[in-house]
Structure formats: structure tokens, C-alpha cells
Design an enzyme around this catalytic site. Structure first.
Site, PDB file in Angstrom:
ATOM      1  N   LEU A 194      42.247  68.368 -10.490  1.00  0.00           N
ATOM      2  CA  LEU A 194      41.490  67.891  -9.339  1.00  0.00           C
ATOM      3  C   LEU A 194      40.730  69.020  -8.648  1.00  0.00           C
ATOM      4  CD1 LEU A 194      43.862  65.204  -7.800  1.00  0.00           C
ATOM      5  CD2 LEU A 194      41.607  64.862  -8.832  1.00  0.00           C
ATOM      6  N   TYR A 195      41.271  70.201  -8.682  1.00  0.00           N
ATOM      7  CA  TYR A 195      40.549  71.355  -8.139  1.00  0.00           C
ATOM      8  C   TYR A 195      39.285  71.595  -8.960  1.00  0.00           C
ATOM      9  CZ  TYR A 195      39.651  76.055  -6.351  1.00  0.00           C
ATOM     10  OH  TYR A 195      39.067  77.167  -5.772  1.00  0.00           O
ATOM     11  N   GLU A 196      39.434  71.538 -10.282  1.00  0.00           N
ATOM     12  CA  GLU A 196      38.288  71.722 -11.167  1.00  0.00           C
ATOM     13  C   GLU A 196      37.233  70.646 -10.932  1.00  0.00           C
ATOM     14  OE1 GLU A 196      39.645  71.765 -15.189  1.00  0.00           O
ATOM     15  OE2 GLU A 196      41.268  73.166 -14.740  1.00  0.00           O
TER      16      GLU A 196
ATOM     17  N   LYS B 188      35.484  70.977  -7.455  1.00  0.00           N
ATOM     18  CA  LYS B 188      34.652  72.169  -7.369  1.00  0.00           C
ATOM     19  C   LYS B 188      33.433  72.061  -8.288  1.00  0.00           C
ATOM     20  CE  LYS B 188      36.499  75.108  -4.413  1.00  0.00           C
ATOM     21  NZ  LYS B 188      35.726  75.693  -3.302  1.00  0.00           N
TER      22      LYS B 188
END
Length: 420
Positions: free
Chosen positions: A322-324, A327
Site C-alpha cells: 500500500l505504501y508503494e 506513492k
């Protein structure tokens, strides 16, 4: 028959030898010619830098700065002619003399290309002095600044900053090579820099570095208790979703650094998805849009900037899906917004560093902050700081292809209005 064949082969060989000599001569001319043009630019811009450091040179050079108002209109015709005589003609004559001496000593034909190049500067300066042909002074044409500062080619907006932002920076005249070498492609002196995520590891490290470069820092934070206001650091509390309340503060800001984020690691719950995109993507997007509404006035494009921490996750795995995803979405939206040219927008593509989001980072936050400002002062628009060598290869390829795709298949609001 054998003699005829031998003679033919000999003739072919001699022709190839002649052609080979010609090709070699052309390559030598091209290499030395390119070197002469590069040398001319370095000498010209280095002399300009010296004019701001050496007192007896600055007396002559200051006539150039005194000739223009803030909108680049000339103060008077007499002041303009004096600026051409004591700066442009003098500078071009010295450059021409040095290049001629070098060409005579080295005895390489290609070096005379630099001499011809220097002659064009002297010719233009002479026209401006004797005939007052102001229209040939491309970087000093009066009027509002319509474009953002260019990256490699010095345009009006780029050069305007040398006159009215910081006279001890932005020395380059045609190509910005010398500014990139000296670190004078962006001046932070006296700039007001607003920073989100200011209470985090990188936020605090960036604040320290910005203060060292004589900037004034406005800390935009959801944790104001962790920071202390003083004369050079102003703390403003804000809450996620209330970005519109920051508009009045952002109007007084020159550079907005969007640095806040969240990492839910392995979680993929609906709440984790919502929070990841809300913090990492949509909050940043709202801040960008609000700041862009403050880019008004005839010179705002020269000084207003946005820096966005999109992270190395744009092109590399971060071991947090989810960070990937959030971002990468932010990174793509930044690329899309760059097409409008409202102001300079820089990306911070950062590898793993130790912080609350990543306690296992291999770099330190102060190390990353120093590298960011080192590259920003050299006017890098994509600031890559990582230990992963593949990012330096993959990110430019990804960015260029994405930019090209968006440029073809998307329209600005202005073009959409014209079409309707």
C-alpha cells in the site's frame, strides 16, 4: 590479370586511407569544436561569478545590474548603454581574446569554433551599445515571466533570479553548467520554506539543513508539541483534511516541501487502504493544488516551487504494497501536474533511511537531507538519493516515458476551455 587486380586493390586501399584521414580530421574538428564551445561557456560564466566576488570587477559589473527595473524594463537609455559598454562588451572582448590565444597556442582548427561563438556575443553587445537594439538582449526583455526557470538552457525567468532573487547565484548566461558545478542553480537565502512532516526524522534533518542555508522554515505538522518555534522556525499545526486552512500561510511561502506520509506495512484492510491513499496521495495533492493557487503575480513563476517526497517506491519495491501503490499514484500525479508549468515541481526519490516509518533504513536522515539540498542547489528536478544503483537507471526511463505519454493523451484546463 593479376597485375590489374593488384593495382585495383592498391587504388582502393589508397582511397580508403584518404577517406579514413578525412573522417579522422572531421572527428578531431568536432571534438575540439565542442570543447571550445564548452570552454567559452565556462570562461564566460566564471568571469561573471568573479564579477560578484572581486571588488574592482564588481564596480564595472554593477552598472549592468543598475540598468534594469524589477520587470526588466530599463531605467534609462544611458544606463543601458553603460551596462553594455562596461559589462557585455568588456566581457565579450576578454572572452574573445582568451579564446584566440588558446587557439593560437594549441593549433587545433576546431578551437576556432569557440572564437566564432565568442564573436556572436561581442557582435550582439556592440549592436545594443551603438544602435540600442534592446530586442537582441533576450534574457532581459521586459514584461511578466510566463514560463518557469528552464533546466539546462537559461531563459528569462532563470536569469531574472540573478538580478532580483540573489545576485550571488544564477551566474550562467546561456547554459546552466557553471551553476550546476558551483551549486548556484537555486538560492535558498532568505527563502520561506514550508515543510510538512516536520516532526519526523527527515523533516527535522531538512529543517536543520535549510536553516544552515539561511532559509526561513515554516513547520507544518500534526504534532506541534514535538517542535519549538523560534526566530527562524515557525510552527503551524494542521490536521489531515483541513489543508484549505493553510492557504493564507502558503501565500507567503516560496517553497513547499511535501514530506508527510504513512506506512501500514503488510496490512491490506479497507481502513489501511483508505489511510494510505488519504495521507500519502490525496492530502499531498490537495496541498499542491492550494499552493498552486498562490503562484500569482508577474514574477511568481521564478521563485515559487514545490518539492514532493514520492519515494523510491515509484520504481522499486518497498516491502509494503500500500505504501508503494499510494506513492506511485502520487508520483504519477506529480508528473501530470508538471506538464502545466505553473511552477517548478521537484521530486524527491529517496531510498530507505532510518525513521519512524522505516526503522531498518540503511541511510541516516541527516545524510539524506544533505544530499537533497546538494542536488536542489544544482537545480536537479528529480532528486534521487538512494544506495540502490538500479533506481538511477529505472527512474529516468519511467519518468520520461510517463511524461511523454501524459503529454500526448492529456490536456491542460486552458486547452479544454478553448476546445469547448
Amino acid at each position: 590479370m593479376i597485375n590489374i587486380l593488384a593495382e585495383s586493390l592498391t587504388e582502393i586501399g589508397s582511397r580508403l586511407q584518404i577517406d579514413g584521414t578525412l573522417v579522422n580530421a572531421c572527428w578531431q574538428f568536432a571534438i575540439w569544436g565542442f570543447f571550445s564551445l564548452l570552454l567559452a561557456e565556462i570562461l564566460r560564466d566564471s568571469y561573471h561569478a568573479l564579477c560578484h566576488q572581486v571588488n574592482w570587477l564588481s564596480k564595472w559589473h554593477n552598472k549592468h545590474h543598475a540598468a534594469y527595473r524589477r520587470d526588466l524594463s530599463i531605467v534609462s537609455l544611458k544606463a543601458y548603454q553603460e551596462s553594455q559598454l562596461y559589462h557585455d562588451i568588456l566581457e565579450s572582448s576578454l572572452l574573445l581574446a582568451v579564446l584566440i590565444i588558446i587557439a593560437l597556442i594549441v593549433q587545433q582548427t576546431g578551437l576556432w569554433l569557440g572564437v566564432v561563438y565568442a564573436c556572436t556575443f561581442l557582435f550582439g553587445a556592440s549592436l545594443r551599445y551603438f544602435q540600442c537594439s534592446i530586442e537582441t538582449d533576450y534574457n532581459h526583455l521586459p514584461g511578466p515571466l510566463d514560463t518557469v526557470p528552464s533546466v539546462w538552457w537559461v531563459n528569462r525567468t532563470y536569469h531574472w533570479r540573478h538580478h532580483f532573487d540573489d545576485v550571488d547565484a544564477y551566474y550562467s548566461g546561456v547554459f546552466s553548467l557553471v551553476d550546476k558545478i558551483l551549486g548556484t542553480g537555486l538560492s535558498l537565502k532568505g527563502k520561506t520554506v514550508a515543510l510538512t512532516g516536520a516532526s519526523g526524522a527527515l523533516g527535522q534533518a531538512l529543517t536543520a539543513q535549510l536553516l544552515q542555508h539561511n532559509a526561513k522554515v515554516v513547520a507544518l505538522t500534526t504534532n506541534p508539541d514535538k517542535l519549538i518555534s523560534d526566530g527562524r522556525l515557525k510552527v503551524i499545526a494542521w490536521e489531515l483534511g483541513n489543508e484549505a486552512e493553510l492557504k493564507a500561510s502558503l501565500e507567503k511561502v516560496d517553497i513547499l516541501i511535501i514530506n508527510h506520509g504513512i506506512n501500514v506495512y503488510t496490512s491490506r484492510t479497507p481502513q489501511a487502504i483508505d489511510s494510505s491513499y488519504e495521507v500519502n496521495t490525496f492530502s499531498a495533492l490537495r496541498l499542491m493544488d492550494i499552493f498552486l493557487t498562490t503562484v500569482t503575480g508577474p514574477q511568481a513563476k521564478a521563485t515559487k516551487e514545490i518539492w514532493v517526497n514520492t519515494s523510491e517506491a515509484e520504481v522499486s519495491p518497498a516491502l509494503s504494497p500500500l505504501y508503494e501503490l499510494s506513492k506511485r499514484t502520487l508520483g504519477n500525479l506529480v508528473t501530470l501536474k508538471r506538464l502545466d508549468g505553473d511552477c517548478v515541481i521537484r521530486k524527491l526519490i529517496l531510498g530507505p533511511f532510518k525513521s519512524q516509518l522505516n526503522p531498518y533504513g540503511v541511510m541516516s536522515a541527516p545524510q539524506v537531507a544533505r544530499a537533497i539540498l546538494f542536488l536542489a542547489r544544482r537545480d536537479f528536478r528529480n532528486i534521487i538519493v538512494t544506495v540502490n544503483p538500479l533506481t538511477y537507471l529505472f527512474f529516468p526511463l519511467k519518468e520520461i516515458s510517463t511524461w511523454f505519454y501524459y503529454r500526448i493523451f492529456s490536456k491542460t484546463a486552458k486547452k479544454e476551455n478553448l476546445a469547448s
